[in-house]
Design an enzyme around this catalytic site. Structure first.
Site, short mmCIF file in Angstrom:
data_model
loop_
_atom_site.label_atom_id
_atom_site.label_comp_id
_atom_site.label_asym_id
_atom_site.label_seq_id
_atom_site.Cartn_x
_atom_site.Cartn_y
_atom_site.Cartn_z
N HIS A 461 -1.66 0.69 -2.64
CA HIS A 461 -1.71 -0.01 -3.94
C HIS A 461 -0.93 -1.32 -3.88
O HIS A 461 -1.45 -2.39 -4.19
CB HIS A 461 -1.14 0.91 -5.02
CG HIS A 461 -1.10 0.30 -6.39
ND1 HIS A 461 -2.00 0.61 -7.37
CD2 HIS A 461 -0.27 -0.63 -6.93
CE1 HIS A 461 -1.73 -0.10 -8.46
NE2 HIS A 461 -0.68 -0.86 -8.21
N GLU A 462 0.31 -1.21 -3.47
CA GLU A 462 1.15 -2.42 -3.44
C GLU A 462 0.62 -3.41 -2.41
O GLU A 462 0.72 -4.63 -2.60
CB GLU A 462 2.62 -2.06 -3.16
CG GLU A 462 3.27 -1.16 -4.22
CD GLU A 462 3.10 -1.64 -5.65
OE1 GLU A 462 2.96 -2.86 -5.87
OE2 GLU A 462 3.09 -0.79 -6.58
ZN ZN Z 1 0.11 -2.32 -9.47
#
Ligand code: ZN
Length: 670
Positions: A461-462
């Site tokens: 995600h990051e």
């Molecule tokens: Zn995010």
């Protein structure tokens, strides 16, 4: 000696020379750089030449460059590696920053120049990107009170400064509560805990200067503790400490701060002519209105609640069979859910975990970025602010693209959660500036460090946010990378999570920490089949938080946010054994600043698009389809905020999606 924050940085890619910077340098650098920025703004507003895009908007874009450089070093450190001194500086800086931005936004001569340009925008011969930047600057001024006069203007300035102070206090209180609490585990308290939890608990004890094992309030430690500890009393104790963060009474209690924040936000919105804060806030988001947000959330809520209630019955039955009477409680859910996962999917987190090594998952993210976008990553030897932080140079066809910094391990002075920030953003105005992008996570340490599947998803995600920054290709910094509306910004990050679940990625990178063997085919199959397992629970805890956030800011302001929270949850029929993912006293998204206030729904809004966008790859010929990757980079990852997000998505996909792909992705479609 000159202040190292204000000198030229003779380091690889001008990464900040952290070793030379001491905490005592920040306050003087702040003062000098803000004075310089103020002078630059004065030159723009006092200019007697006819306003042009160049002498006004471009000049504004560049007015605070060295100030922003000081701030980016400071805030990256304050978030990832705080010290009492840094916390004190943060308390000192936040009202000053709010006052400075009000000073710019309420500078009548400056606004007059911007407004003149805006009124003659069709005759200025602007490029599409310039028109958008002009619109955004002008809109920023108006929404910050540039058109207010007299007492209202003064009051808004006061309100904004006070909100900045409250936001800082809120996060510092939370950090203090998270840092203070821990539970020592005696030898008899370890039953049920697999090796990876014991390792993490022992590393946490060492960090506190203790022997043995401790549980802290770090999500990556407390979650597996709740999954595996057979000691219901200890699970309850840990869980209750976790949900009491920011609500322990005394100096660090956040409840009064939340109430004051909501009242001041409402006042801010009303001073600007809006009915309430949510209407003000959502106007510039894709969703546009509170009703549109509520509709999406409620479309998801009902199927999620039905799934969660059905699951609760099964878990309660398992608990009763275990000889525990009474109702299933919040500290029981993860424990019985873990047992059920083992029964239904034959999937044991402890058995899975050795296959998810942090370093291999980082390689997996890099490899996907290579196959999709041709990016290459090589370790970069550069001094950083903490020994756990690592840097890579990112290149494409031999050309420098970015510096990527990963700071993955939990430690006391680090804010909880995971985030992506930029120490420098991409832009082309005034020279080709390439970004320095940071991913910060809170994974438990270990030898080697092992992740849960959720942790691995967080890493992806990051990294998706990081790609949005690294591939940015715009002229103006104000629209660079992730400078897009809040409900669009989670699209690149959540979309990238899908690549973690691509079987060939796991086959290659999920290798056993001891034997080096790839994950067995049947385990991989079971893992992917369990992809939507317990989605009722996670959807309910998220949507409840988003709805409470929305109702806090829509309509009359609650004087008692805790009572309002209870009222909203009761109205929704919140399942007994599930709580909000972030209850009010620890809801940093909403109260640490403005970012996600009345916008916590953004993840779900973006998910509607990411589910659909990944579908586009699957339809086109697979997760690594080069033509789709090219479209994604061209219209979304490189485009920043250069166009309206709906326009960007339409250019990528040709249509806007409905909620069905999301429900299907979560296994909640009827
Ligand atoms: Zn995010």
């Amino acid at each position: 000696m000159t202040n190292p924050l204000l000198s030229h940085w003779d380091t690889p890619f001008e990464v900040a020379p952290f070793a030379q910077i001491s905490d005592d340098d920040f306050a003087p650098a702040f003062d000098i750089a803000i004075t310089k920025a103020r002078e630059n703004i004065g030159v723009i507003s006092d200019n007697t030449d006819t306003p042009t895009f160049e002498n006004t908007i471009e000049a504004l874009e560049q007015a605070a460059e060295s100030f922003e450089r000081v701030l980016s070093v400071f805030y990256n450190l304050a978030g990832a590696d705080s010290t009492p001194k840094r916390e004190e500086l943060q308390r000192d800086f936040s009202p000053k920053l709010a006052a400075f931005s009000s000073e710019i936004n309420m500078n009548a001569a400056l606004f007059c120049r911007v407004e003149t340009l805006w009124q003659s925008r069709d005759d200025l011969g602007l490029t599409g990107e310039q028109s958008r930047v002009l619109m955004l600057h002008r809109r920023g001024f108006v929404r910050a009170g540039a058109m207010l006069e007299g007492a209202n203007r003064d009051r808004l300035k006061e309100v904004l400064e006070r909100l900045a102070v409250l936001g800082t206090e809120f996060s510092q209180n939370l950090l203090a509560d998270e840092r203070d609490w821990f539970m020592e585990l005696a030898a008899g308290d370890l039953d049920g805990l697999p090796d990876f939890v014991l390792d993490a608990a022992s590393a946490a004890a060492q960090e506190k200067g203790l022997g043995g094992h401790v549980v802290t309030l770090s999500r990556s430690l407390i979650t597996p503790f709740l999954q595996f500890s057979i000691r219901r009393d200890l699970r309850q104790k840990a869980y209750e400490a976790f949900v009491a963060r920011g609500a322990n009474g005394g100096d660090t209690d956040n409840r009064a701060i939340a109430a004051q924040t909501l009242a001041l936000r409402q006042e801010r919105a009303q001073l600007l002519g809006y009915k309430d804060f949510a209407s003000f806030k959502l106007e510039t988001e894709m969703a546009k209105t509170p009703d549109a947000v509520r509709k999406l959330l409620m479309d998801v809520w009902e199927p999620a609640k039905a799934a969660a209630n059905a699951d609760a019955e099964i878990l309660a039955r398992m608990m009763h069979e275990d000889g525990v009477n009474g109702e299933l409680e919040a500290w029981d859910w993860r424990y019985y859910s873990e047992k059920r996962r083992l029964i239904e999917h034959d999937l044991d987190e402890a058995e899975l975990k050795p296959y998810l090594q942090l370093d291999r998952m980082i390689e997996a993210a890099f490899d996907c970025a290579n196959r999709l976008f041709g990016l290459e990553f090589s370790p970069l030897d550069v001094g950083l602010y903490h020994e756990d932080a690592r840097a890579w140079e990112v290149t494409r066809s031999g050309q420098h693209v970015a510096v990527f910094i990963g700071d993955y391990f939990a430690r006391g002075p680090k804010r909880s959660g995971a985030w992506c920030s930029a120490m420098r953003s991409q832009k082309k105005l005034g020279g080709d500036v390439r970004p320095i992008v940071v991913n910060v996570c809170n994974f438990a340490k270990g030898e080697p460090a092992l992740l849960s599947f959720d942790d691995a998803r967080t890493l992806f995600h990051e990294f998706g946010h990081a790609l949005h920054q690294m591939l940015s290709d715009v002229t103006y910094e104000s629209i660079s990378g992730t400078s897009v509306s809040r409900d669009f910004v989670e699209l690149p990050s959540q979309l990238f999570e899908h690549w973690l679940e691509v079987p060939e990625v796991l086959k290659k990178f999920a290798t056993h920490a001891q034997t080096g063997e790839p994950m067995p085919a049947d385990m991989l199959k079971r893992l992917l089949a369990a992809g939507t397992y317990d989605m009722g629970f996670s959807t309910v805890e998220y949507v409840a938080s988003a709805l409470v956030d929305l109702e806090f800011h829509n309509g009359a302001t609650p004087t008692d946010p805790m009572a309002k929270q209870a009222e909203v949850l009761a109205g929704l029929g919140m399942p007994h054994a599930i709580r909000m993912r972030h209850a009010t006293p620890q809801f940093a998204h909403v109260f640490s600043g403005d970012g996600y206030s009345s916008a916590y729904y953004s993840y779900m809004w973006s998910e509607v698009m990411d589910a659909d966008a990944f579908g586009a790859f699957e339809e086109a010929g697979g997760a690594f389809d080069p033509a789709m990757a090219k479209l994604l980079e061209e219209h979304i990852l490189s485009a920043g905020g250069s166009k309206d997000p709906e326009e960007l998505y339409m250019a990528f996909r040709g249509r806007m999606p409905g909620v069905q792909a999301l429900l299907k992705g979560r296994g909640l479609a009827s």
